[in-house]
Design an enzyme around this catalytic site. Structure first.
Site, short mmCIF file in Angstrom:
data_model
loop_
_atom_site.label_atom_id
_atom_site.label_comp_id
_atom_site.label_asym_id
_atom_site.label_seq_id
_atom_site.Cartn_x
_atom_site.Cartn_y
_atom_site.Cartn_z
N ARG A 237 21.16 29.91 49.61
CA ARG A 237 20.75 30.11 51.00
C ARG A 237 19.70 29.06 51.36
O ARG A 237 18.88 28.66 50.52
CB ARG A 237 20.15 31.49 51.21
CG ARG A 237 21.18 32.61 51.30
CD ARG A 237 21.99 32.55 52.60
NE ARG A 237 22.93 33.65 52.72
CZ ARG A 237 24.22 33.60 52.37
NH1 ARG A 237 24.73 32.50 51.87
NH2 ARG A 237 25.00 34.64 52.55
N HIS A 285 27.97 24.80 55.23
CA HIS A 285 28.08 26.17 54.72
C HIS A 285 29.56 26.56 54.52
O HIS A 285 30.03 27.56 55.07
CB HIS A 285 27.38 27.16 55.66
CG HIS A 285 27.00 28.45 54.97
ND1 HIS A 285 25.84 29.13 55.22
CD2 HIS A 285 27.64 29.17 54.01
CE1 HIS A 285 25.79 30.22 54.48
NE2 HIS A 285 26.88 30.27 53.72
P1 NAP Z 1 25.00 38.23 42.49
O1 NAP Z 1 26.24 38.54 41.74
O2 NAP Z 1 24.14 39.33 42.97
O3 NAP Z 1 24.12 37.25 41.57
C1 NAP Z 1 22.81 36.91 41.87
C2 NAP Z 1 22.19 36.27 40.65
O4 NAP Z 1 20.87 35.81 40.99
C3 NAP Z 1 22.03 37.22 39.48
O5 NAP Z 1 22.33 36.56 38.28
C4 NAP Z 1 20.55 37.58 39.53
O6 NAP Z 1 19.98 37.93 38.28
C5 NAP Z 1 19.97 36.27 40.01
N1 NAP Z 1 18.65 36.47 40.61
C6 NAP Z 1 18.31 37.17 41.71
N2 NAP Z 1 17.00 37.11 41.94
C7 NAP Z 1 16.48 36.36 40.95
C8 NAP Z 1 15.18 35.94 40.62
N3 NAP Z 1 14.10 36.29 41.37
N4 NAP Z 1 15.00 35.18 39.52
C9 NAP Z 1 16.05 34.83 38.76
N5 NAP Z 1 17.33 35.19 39.02
C10 NAP Z 1 17.53 35.95 40.09
O7 NAP Z 1 25.35 37.36 43.77
P2 NAP Z 1 26.61 36.37 43.97
O8 NAP Z 1 27.76 37.13 44.49
O9 NAP Z 1 26.76 35.56 42.75
O10 NAP Z 1 26.07 35.48 45.19
C11 NAP Z 1 24.89 34.73 45.04
C12 NAP Z 1 24.48 34.11 46.35
O11 NAP Z 1 25.31 32.99 46.64
C13 NAP Z 1 24.65 34.99 47.59
O12 NAP Z 1 23.58 35.90 47.72
C14 NAP Z 1 24.66 33.96 48.70
O13 NAP Z 1 23.31 33.71 49.10
C15 NAP Z 1 25.23 32.72 48.02
N6 NAP Z 1 26.58 32.39 48.52
C16 NAP Z 1 26.74 31.25 49.23
C17 NAP Z 1 28.01 30.89 49.67
C18 NAP Z 1 28.26 29.61 50.39
O14 NAP Z 1 29.35 29.44 50.95
N7 NAP Z 1 27.33 28.68 50.40
C19 NAP Z 1 29.10 31.72 49.40
C20 NAP Z 1 28.89 32.88 48.68
C21 NAP Z 1 27.61 33.22 48.23
P3 NAP Z 1 20.49 39.24 37.45
O15 NAP Z 1 21.92 38.92 37.06
O16 NAP Z 1 19.59 39.30 36.30
O17 NAP Z 1 20.41 40.38 38.39
C1 GLV Z 2 28.51 32.95 52.31
O1 GLV Z 2 27.52 32.33 52.47
C2 GLV Z 2 28.53 34.21 51.63
O2 GLV Z 2 27.46 34.77 51.39
O3 GLV Z 2 29.64 34.69 51.32
#
Ligand code: NAP
Ligand code: GLV
Length: 322
Positions: A237, A285
């Site tokens: 983000r 994005h």
């Molecule tokens: P997720 O499964 O909840 O994974 C989040 C990861 O971040 C987990 O490994 C978590 O640790 C770690 N984390 C959270 N807070 C932390 C901290 N303070 N210090 C260290 N590690 C931390 O989420 P996801 O589905 O992978 O998605 C992640 C993010 O990607 C989304 O929230 C979104 O912002 C972004 N995203 C962007 C796009 C795009 O198109 N650019 C698309 C999709 C998602 P733990 O495993 O230990 O809980």
């Molecule tokens: C895109 O940014 C998502 O969070 O899926």
């Protein structure tokens, strides 16, 4: 009164994602995967708030969900639901499911592979030369196996990306809040292990959620802990990135290149220096955008499971903030 009883018995799903233009496509997808469900657009003037049982949302108008007394389940239409919980009146007793699905993690893995290879091969330099019709012979110094990719956030997106990057030959390490056991990926956990993780990272990828702890985490102090000439890929983000610090690191050579997909605000303003920076690739994005049909297949199956009493996948945790 009779009208309200009907409304509760017949599930109504309200959609606010992709604008009004996308609503017909949402309808067509739900007609395939959940034909019994009635769909309404968020801005439909005929929408009765008390009729709504389910919601699929990106950036909902603050305060409106709290006025839906029969709401049972909310989906963020993306993986990150910071845009949904930004509503200070979000009704926290209603479960919130993130659409972080395999079709999204594959796409994020593809983006990270493309971005890491772009940094490895200096694709930005090649694109500039081509734009100028200039034969720019140069020798990229590294193979993938010589550049360690460090992924911040080893959740659904980070884990899949790590596995796909390994397939290209990049050694991969990860950093998360809790320790992980991803095959071939050295796990670093918590604030105490961040510096060691950064010191070993040649290409840093940020795939963290937006939380109070991750605000500006990609700033001058952490960028300085990377080896000189590291690359950076930002696809979590925009609020996690101090763009001035990234620009300064690109100009000083601390960063050799950056691929950025997320910004605050979005769109990145047209006058921002990153657009024309010779070491930066800017994307809008678009790192991971599963099709509506893929998202609806997940949402419809999750609703069916919810109605049978099955546990919900990808639940947002208000205490953790992600
Ligand atoms: P997720 O499964 O909840 O994974 C989040 C990861 O971040 C987990 O490994 C978590 O640790 C770690 N984390 C959270 N807070 C932390 C901290 N303070 N210090 C260290 N590690 C931390 O989420 P996801 O589905 O992978 O998605 C992640 C993010 O990607 C989304 O929230 C979104 O912002 C972004 N995203 C962007 C796009 C795009 O198109 N650019 C698309 C999709 C998602 P733990 O495993 O230990 O809980
Ligand atoms: C895109 O940014 C998502 O969070 O899926």
């Amino acid at each position: 009164m009779a009208q309200q009883v009907d409304a509760v018995e017949q599930p109504v799903l309200v959609v606010k994602s992709g604008g009004e233009a996308a609503f017909a496509e949402w309808q067509a997808c739900f007609a395939v995967h959940s034909p019994g469900l009635t769909l309404r657009h968020w801005d439909d003037p005929e929408l009765r708030l008390e009729a709504v049982t389910y919601a699929v949302l990106w950036d909902p108008t603050p305060g409106r969900l709290a006025q839906m007394p029969n709401l049972r389940l909310v989906f963020g239409s993306g993986a990150g639901v910071d845009n949904v919980v930004a509503d200070p009146d979000y009704p926290r007793h209603i479960p919130l499911v993130r659409t972080s699905i395999p079709e999204a993690t594959d796409r994020m893995g593809e983006y990270c592979c493309w971005a890491a290879l772009s940094l490895l091969k200096d694709a930005r330099r090649m694109a500039i030369a081509q734009g100028e019709r200039r034969w720019d012979y140069f020798e990229p110094p590294f193979r993938a196996c010589e550049r360690t990719v460090g992924i911040m956030g080893l959740g659904n997106m980070g884990e899949r990306s790590a596995i796909m990057l390994q397939g290209l030959g990049f050694p991969t390490i990860g950093w998360s809040r809790t320790r992980k056991a991803v095959p071939g990926v050295e796990s670093h956990a918590g604030a105490a292990e961040l510096d060691a993780f950064l010191a070993r990272t040649d290409i840093l990828i940020c795939l963290l959620p937006a939380t109070a702890e991750t605000h500006n985490i990609i700033g001058a102090a952490n960028l300085a802990k990377l080896p000189r000439g590291a690359g950076y890929i930002g696809a979590g983000r925009g609020m996690q990135q101090d763009l001035d610090a990234i620009l300064a690191a690109l100009d000083s050579g601390q960063l050799s290149g950056a691929v950025l997909d997320v910004f605050e605000p979005e769109p990145l303003p047209a006058e921002h220096p990153l657009w024309a920076h010779p070491k930066a690739i800017v994307t809008a994005h678009v790192a991971s955008l599963p099709s509506r049909m893929e998202r609806v297949a997940f949402i419809a199956a999750t609703i069916a499971g919810f109605e049978r009493g099955a546990p919900l996948p990808n639940l947002f945790d208000h205490a953790r903030g992600y």
